[in-house]
Design a protein around this motif. Structure first.
Motif, short mmCIF file in Angstrom:
data_model
loop_
_atom_site.label_atom_id
_atom_site.label_comp_id
_atom_site.label_asym_id
_atom_site.label_seq_id
_atom_site.Cartn_x
_atom_site.Cartn_y
_atom_site.Cartn_z
N ILE A 200 0.84 -1.20 0.00
CA ILE A 200 0.00 0.00 0.00
C ILE A 200 0.88 1.25 0.00
CG2 ILE A 200 -1.72 1.32 1.30
CD1 ILE A 200 -2.74 -1.37 2.39
N GLU A 201 1.87 1.26 0.88
CA GLU A 201 2.77 2.40 0.95
C GLU A 201 3.55 2.58 -0.34
OE1 GLU A 201 5.19 1.73 4.36
OE2 GLU A 201 3.56 2.06 5.80
N GLU A 202 3.98 1.48 -0.93
CA GLU A 202 4.74 1.55 -2.18
C GLU A 202 3.89 2.12 -3.32
OE1 GLU A 202 8.16 0.64 -2.85
OE2 GLU A 202 8.02 1.05 -0.71
N ILE A 203 2.64 1.72 -3.40
CA ILE A 203 1.75 2.26 -4.43
C ILE A 203 1.53 3.75 -4.21
CG2 ILE A 203 -0.63 2.26 -5.30
CD1 ILE A 203 1.04 -0.01 -6.41
N GLN A 204 1.37 4.16 -2.99
CA GLN A 204 1.17 5.58 -2.68
C GLN A 204 2.39 6.40 -3.12
OE1 GLN A 204 -1.36 7.28 -1.70
NE2 GLN A 204 -2.80 5.65 -1.17
N VAL A 205 3.58 5.85 -2.89
CA VAL A 205 4.81 6.56 -3.29
C VAL A 205 4.90 6.65 -4.81
CG1 VAL A 205 7.33 6.41 -3.33
CG2 VAL A 205 6.09 5.98 -1.20
N HIS A 206 4.70 5.52 -5.49
CA HIS A 206 4.85 5.47 -6.95
C HIS A 206 3.81 6.32 -7.67
CE1 HIS A 206 8.08 2.56 -7.69
NE2 HIS A 206 7.66 1.89 -6.64
N THR A 207 2.61 6.42 -7.10
CA THR A 207 1.55 7.18 -7.76
C THR A 207 1.38 8.59 -7.19
OG1 THR A 207 -0.17 6.33 -6.28
CG2 THR A 207 0.29 5.04 -8.27
N LYS A 208 2.33 8.96 -6.31
CA LYS A 208 2.29 10.29 -5.66
C LYS A 208 0.96 10.52 -4.94
CE LYS A 208 5.61 12.51 -8.78
NZ LYS A 208 6.10 11.26 -9.38
N GLY A 209 0.49 9.46 -4.29
CA GLY A 209 -0.70 9.56 -3.46
C GLY A 209 -2.02 9.39 -4.20
N LYS A 210 -1.97 9.28 -5.52
CA LYS A 210 -3.21 9.16 -6.28
C LYS A 210 -3.84 7.78 -6.16
CE LYS A 210 -5.08 9.27 -10.98
NZ LYS A 210 -4.79 9.40 -12.43
N GLY A 211 -3.01 6.73 -6.15
CA GLY A 211 -3.52 5.37 -6.16
C GLY A 211 -3.70 4.85 -7.58
N VAL A 212 -4.01 3.58 -7.72
CA VAL A 212 -4.18 2.96 -9.04
C VAL A 212 -5.65 2.89 -9.42
CG1 VAL A 212 -2.06 1.60 -8.92
CG2 VAL A 212 -4.19 0.64 -8.01
N ASP A 213 -5.91 2.80 -10.72
CA ASP A 213 -7.29 2.77 -11.20
C ASP A 213 -7.97 1.43 -10.94
OD1 ASP A 213 -7.21 5.40 -12.48
OD2 ASP A 213 -5.81 4.47 -13.89
N VAL A 214 -7.19 0.34 -11.00
CA VAL A 214 -7.76 -1.01 -10.87
C VAL A 214 -6.85 -1.86 -9.99
CG1 VAL A 214 -8.37 -3.14 -12.10
CG2 VAL A 214 -8.82 -0.90 -13.15
N ILE A 215 -7.47 -2.64 -9.11
CA ILE A 215 -6.74 -3.63 -8.32
C ILE A 215 -7.36 -5.00 -8.58
CG2 ILE A 215 -6.19 -4.48 -6.00
CD1 ILE A 215 -6.04 -1.59 -5.07
N ILE A 216 -6.50 -5.96 -8.95
CA ILE A 216 -6.92 -7.34 -9.17
C ILE A 216 -6.44 -8.18 -7.99
CG2 ILE A 216 -6.67 -9.39 -10.63
CD1 ILE A 216 -8.31 -7.19 -11.93
N GLY A 235 -12.06 4.19 -8.31
CA GLY A 235 -11.35 3.02 -8.80
C GLY A 235 -12.16 1.74 -8.66
N THR A 236 -11.59 0.64 -9.19
CA THR A 236 -12.28 -0.64 -9.24
C THR A 236 -11.43 -1.74 -8.62
OG1 THR A 236 -13.43 -0.01 -11.28
CG2 THR A 236 -13.32 -2.37 -10.76
N VAL A 237 -12.05 -2.56 -7.80
CA VAL A 237 -11.41 -3.74 -7.22
C VAL A 237 -12.13 -4.97 -7.75
CG1 VAL A 237 -10.81 -4.99 -5.11
CG2 VAL A 237 -10.81 -2.47 -5.12
N VAL A 238 -11.36 -5.93 -8.30
CA VAL A 238 -11.94 -7.18 -8.80
C VAL A 238 -11.26 -8.33 -8.09
CG1 VAL A 238 -12.55 -8.54 -10.82
CG2 VAL A 238 -12.21 -6.07 -11.06
N THR A 239 -12.03 -9.20 -7.46
CA THR A 239 -11.46 -10.33 -6.73
C THR A 239 -12.06 -11.64 -7.19
OG1 THR A 239 -11.01 -11.26 -4.54
CG2 THR A 239 -13.13 -10.15 -4.84
N LEU A 240 -11.25 -12.70 -7.15
CA LEU A 240 -11.77 -14.03 -7.43
C LEU A 240 -11.60 -14.94 -6.22
CD1 LEU A 240 -8.97 -15.73 -7.81
CD2 LEU A 240 -9.17 -15.09 -10.18
N VAL A 241 -11.25 -14.34 -5.07
CA VAL A 241 -10.98 -15.11 -3.86
C VAL A 241 -12.19 -15.10 -2.93
CG1 VAL A 241 -9.38 -15.41 -1.94
CG2 VAL A 241 -8.57 -14.40 -4.08
N ASP A 242 -12.48 -16.26 -2.36
CA ASP A 242 -13.57 -16.34 -1.38
C ASP A 242 -13.29 -15.42 -0.20
OD1 ASP A 242 -14.66 -18.28 -2.97
OD2 ASP A 242 -13.91 -19.96 -1.77
#
Length: 320
Positions: A200-216, A235-242
């Motif tokens: 989570i912290e790494e994504i925040q750093v790489h995107t300058k706090g914006k976050g990603v559009d999609v998480i799988i 944004g959108t979160v898509v999961t295939l896990v119970d």
């Protein structure tokens, strides 16, 4: 014919090598296929241990991927003929792919790409339909989007990275440091070692706090509640896990997030798109290891074992 039969639910030890008669075509729309290769999916061991007991009656032949040759066709089958190479996923709840021959409906078949082997083809059908459903149908991923694929080294993850890149997305993924080069070779732009760093912290750093559009999500755990912390607004979160336990989605509400829950998809229409990507060289199936069907127990142990001698990377394939 050689068949793997489950007579009782349990661990890998319940997978028994058995001889059974070759199926016979009884309906004019049926096709008999000689199975050359199949693969191991989490769905297979979930069926084996009884997670879907209400869908089956023991004994069971499980398995959800087939690559092989057509041996015979029913009189109503016009599109296919003996000798054609096909790949497909048996319908969930029906007789599965852990057998030397498989009887199926014509409507389930897809033409196997010419530029891959039976083993590579067997790694595709179930995850192919699933990944296309997750990225294209649900997330509607497009050029310029940013996507985080949690669990990039698994069967779904290795295919999702390649398809996301083919769609023009900027791809983040998680994986052990020893796999970083392999994941980057698949198309991942940034790989985060989730054992060493907080993703989570790494994504925040790489995107300058914006976050990603999609998480799988292919991992599970607390991913549904944690994902909004790395997600862009709307944004959108898509999961295939119970979902094993209730999760607090208050942060999802704050982000106006959209959630999609996907059960494995077995669609010939969706597999057609994957076939095109394979034939144009944009996607190549990733094989972790190959076992003869007689070593099915070892194959199941490999996919389930959390203390492997080497990390899992791609699909585990079985040959017949």
């Amino acid at each position: 014919m050689k068949t793997i039969v489950i007579k009782n639910y349990g661990g890998p030890e319940v997978l028994q090598v058995t001889e059974m008669p070759i199926p016979i075509i009884t309906d004019p729309s049926q096709v008999l296929v000689k199975v050359r290769a199949t693969s191991v999916n989490p769905l297979d061991y979930q069926v084996r241990r009884g997670d879907y007991a209400s869908f089956f009656e023991l004994p069971i032949i499980t398995g959800h991927d087939i690559a092989g040759d057509i041996i015979a066709v029913g009189e109503a089958v016009k599109k296919w003929q003996p000798g054609d190479k096909v790949y497909y996923s048996p319908r969930f709840g029906s007789s599965g792919s852990y057998a030397a021959y498989h009887l199926t409906e014509e409507s389930s078949l897809s033409r196997m790409p010419d530029n891959i082997s039976y083993e590579e083809a067997a790694a595709v059908p179930l995850i192919g339909g699933t990944v296309w459903e997750m990225l294209v149908v649900r997330a509607q991923l497009k050029k310029g989007d940013t996507i985080l694929i949690l669990g990039g080294a698994g069967g779904v993850g290795t295919l999702a990275i390649q398809i996301a890149k083919s769609l023009g997305a900027f791809v983040y993924t998680t994986g052990q440091s020893v796999l970083h080069e392999k994941l980057q070779n698949l198309g991942a732009d940034v790989v985060i070692d989730h054992h060493q760093k907080n993703w989570i912290e790494e994504i925040q750093v790489h995107t300058k706090g914006k976050g990603v559009d999609v998480i799988i999500d292919t991992v599970g755990g607390n991913t549904l509640s944690d994902s909004p912390l790395a997600l862009a607004d709307y944004g959108t979160v898509v999961t295939l896990v119970d979902i094993a336990q209730p999760q607090n989605l208050i942060h999802a509400w704050e982000k106006n997030a959209t959630y999609h829950f996907v059960f494995t998809r077995q669609s010939r229409d969706e597999l057609y798109h994957i076939t095109q990507l394979i034939e144009t060289g944009k996607v190549k199936p990733v094989i972790d290891s190959i076992y003869p069907i007689e070593e099915i127990k070892n194959a199941h142990q490999r996919i389930e074992d959390s203390k492997r001698d080497r990390p899992l990377f791609g699909k585990i394939v079985l040959t017949l």
